[in-house]
Design a protein around this motif. Structure first.
Motif, mmCIF file in Angstrom:
data_model
loop_
_atom_site.group_PDB
_atom_site.id
_atom_site.type_symbol
_atom_site.label_atom_id
_atom_site.label_comp_id
_atom_site.label_asym_id
_atom_site.label_seq_id
_atom_site.Cartn_x
_atom_site.Cartn_y
_atom_site.Cartn_z
ATOM 1 N N LEU A 146 2.165 -28.123 -40.037
ATOM 2 C CA LEU A 146 2.679 -27.166 -39.069
ATOM 3 C C LEU A 146 1.561 -26.353 -38.436
ATOM 4 O O LEU A 146 1.527 -26.141 -37.215
ATOM 5 N N LEU A 147 0.631 -25.893 -39.258
ATOM 6 C CA LEU A 147 -0.480 -25.106 -38.731
ATOM 7 C C LEU A 147 -1.391 -25.954 -37.854
ATOM 8 O O LEU A 147 -1.870 -25.505 -36.808
ATOM 9 N N LEU A 148 -1.627 -27.196 -38.255
ATOM 10 C CA LEU A 148 -2.476 -28.080 -37.461
ATOM 11 C C LEU A 148 -1.826 -28.452 -36.133
ATOM 12 O O LEU A 148 -2.522 -28.704 -35.139
ATOM 13 N N SER A 149 -0.494 -28.473 -36.106
ATOM 14 C CA SER A 149 0.194 -28.865 -34.873
ATOM 15 C C SER A 149 -0.015 -27.860 -33.750
ATOM 16 O O SER A 149 0.281 -28.161 -32.589
ATOM 17 N N ARG A 150 -0.523 -26.687 -34.045
ATOM 18 C CA ARG A 150 -0.849 -25.714 -32.998
ATOM 19 C C ARG A 150 -2.119 -26.092 -32.250
ATOM 20 O O ARG A 150 -2.366 -25.605 -31.153
ATOM 21 N N HIS A 151 -2.915 -26.943 -32.859
ATOM 22 C CA HIS A 151 -4.204 -27.306 -32.272
ATOM 23 C C HIS A 151 -4.283 -28.781 -31.893
ATOM 24 O O HIS A 151 -5.158 -29.158 -31.097
ATOM 25 N N PHE A 152 -3.403 -29.614 -32.463
ATOM 26 C CA PHE A 152 -3.476 -31.057 -32.261
ATOM 27 C C PHE A 152 -2.071 -31.623 -32.069
ATOM 28 O O PHE A 152 -1.078 -30.978 -32.417
ATOM 29 N N ARG A 153 -2.025 -32.821 -31.540
ATOM 30 C CA ARG A 153 -0.751 -33.528 -31.437
ATOM 31 C C ARG A 153 -0.548 -34.306 -32.735
ATOM 32 O O ARG A 153 -1.239 -35.289 -32.999
ATOM 33 N N ILE A 154 0.386 -33.835 -33.546
ATOM 34 C CA ILE A 154 0.617 -34.390 -34.881
ATOM 35 C C ILE A 154 1.936 -35.159 -34.875
ATOM 36 O O ILE A 154 2.959 -34.652 -34.394
ATOM 37 N N GLY A 155 1.935 -36.368 -35.425
ATOM 38 C CA GLY A 155 3.151 -37.151 -35.579
ATOM 39 C C GLY A 155 3.501 -37.333 -37.043
ATOM 40 O O GLY A 155 2.639 -37.697 -37.850
ATOM 41 N N VAL A 156 4.759 -37.061 -37.394
ATOM 42 C CA VAL A 156 5.235 -37.231 -38.772
ATOM 43 C C VAL A 156 6.263 -38.356 -38.790
ATOM 44 O O VAL A 156 7.247 -38.319 -38.049
ATOM 45 N N PHE A 157 6.039 -39.352 -39.639
ATOM 46 C CA PHE A 157 6.902 -40.528 -39.719
ATOM 47 C C PHE A 157 7.439 -40.677 -41.139
ATOM 48 O O PHE A 157 6.739 -40.387 -42.109
ATOM 49 N N GLY A 158 8.683 -41.129 -41.250
ATOM 50 C CA GLY A 158 9.267 -41.373 -42.559
ATOM 51 C C GLY A 158 10.366 -40.423 -42.934
ATOM 52 O O GLY A 158 11.132 -40.689 -43.864
ATOM 53 N N HIS A 159 10.482 -39.305 -42.215
ATOM 54 C CA HIS A 159 11.561 -38.346 -42.451
ATOM 55 C C HIS A 159 11.692 -37.467 -41.220
ATOM 56 O O HIS A 159 10.753 -37.339 -40.436
ATOM 57 N N ASP A 160 12.854 -36.862 -41.061
ATOM 58 C CA ASP A 160 13.120 -36.025 -39.898
ATOM 59 C C ASP A 160 12.504 -34.640 -40.075
ATOM 60 O O ASP A 160 12.938 -33.867 -40.921
ATOM 61 N N TRP A 161 11.496 -34.349 -39.257
ATOM 62 C CA TRP A 161 10.863 -33.033 -39.264
ATOM 63 C C TRP A 161 11.124 -32.284 -37.963
ATOM 64 O O TRP A 161 10.431 -31.329 -37.637
#
Length: 304
Positions: A146-161
């Protein structure tokens, strides 16, 4: 004679996918939902959260959870002693959160013999208590992305976030799809499931086998499996994770070097075939040692 070996991976099952182009700065494969207890919600909104303050809040939460375990499962006559053990256990873990809770328990148990003996005789309650102690690592799995997503485009796969605003896919990632998912990120990032803050899961080997540059939370044992800074990048804090991810995302040559070195190390040392070879080596050594012991004993008997 018991030996513990790391897990491994199948290079024919998980292998680089050069036909997939990255559309995220970093990707994660996470099989569990986001976890933000109420005590930590305020840290999500902070630009530079104080990780010592986070651990202080985690310690309070863990103590409360342990007290609930004792009240639910322990005989009333032992609850005070178990609470005292729990307080020392939490204090020890707070002072050194990167060491396994079991290590701390073994030391604390010496000062709380009655409570520790009861816990050893009631393993289900012990595991409930250990689950509470894992709070010290559990928060990292959600807060760091969550904190990194403020600075980068982060993708989470395998569960609904999506409930915490993260992009990706809720679809479970099968083995055959892992390399393709990791290829969608310039970097593959991993925080071990809380476990006991030591050791390495499958993910480090799966990422390396996929030919992706890996940014991994630093755990005891990781440096024995990969050369940190060359075959894998590791971090201990959010700021370190942010800086190292920024370097890997911006420096294509550096990212390629880490990915290539990690893949080479995996193919050399961390396949299931290599694990089987090591199992047979250890078995042969044990048999030789046992044979030597029997020979000495037989000579002693003859001499007498």
């Amino acid at each position: 004679r018991i030996h513990g070996l790391p897990v491994g991976e199948d290079p024919d099952l998980v292998r680089p996918r050069r036909d997939v182009q990255p559309d995220f700065d970093a990707v994660l494969i996470v099989g569990s939902p986001p976890y933000i207890p109420a005590e930590l919600a305020k840290f999500v909104e902070q630009n530079k959260p104080d990780e010592n303050a986070i651990l202080d809040a985690v310690a309070v939460r863990t103590q409360t959870m342990l007290d609930e375990v004792w009240n639910k499962s322990a005989p009333p006559a032992l609850r005070d002693k178990l609470q005292a053990l729990g307080r020392d256990w939490v204090d020890a873990k707070r002072a050194n959160p990167r060491a396994a809770a079991l290590r701390h328990f073994m030391l604390v148990a010496r000062r709380h013999e009655d409570a520790a003996a009861w816990l050893r005789g009631n393993p289900l309650t012990y595991f409930d208590a250990l689950h509470a102690m894992w709070e010290f690592g559990r928060w990292q799995r959600t807060l760091y992305p969550l904190l990194l997503s403020r600075h980068f485009r982060i993708g989470v796969f395998g569960h609904d976030w999506s409930s915490v605003g993260m992009q990706g896919s809720a679809k479970w990632v099968d083995y055959a799809e892992q390399a393709a998912v990791y290829a969608r990120g310039r970097v593959a990032r991993n925080t071990n499931q809380c476990n006991d803050e030591e050791g390495v899961s499958h993910k480090a080997f799966q990422i390396a086998a996929s030919g992706a540059a890996c940014l991994h939370i630093e755990r005891a044992g990781l440096a024995e499996l990969f050369t940190l800074g060359r075959e894998i990048e590791a971090f201990q804090t959010f700021e370190e994770a942010r800086d190292k991810l920024a370097n890997l995302v911006s420096d294509t040559a550096r990212r390629t070097d880490v990915a290539s070195a990690g893949l080479s190390r995996f193919r050399r040392d961390h396949t299931w075939a290599r694990r089987l070879e090591r199992m047979l080596e250890l078995t042969a050594q044990d048999q030789a040692d046992a044979s030597g012991i029997r020979t000495v004993e037989a000579k002693s008997v003859c001499a007498s």
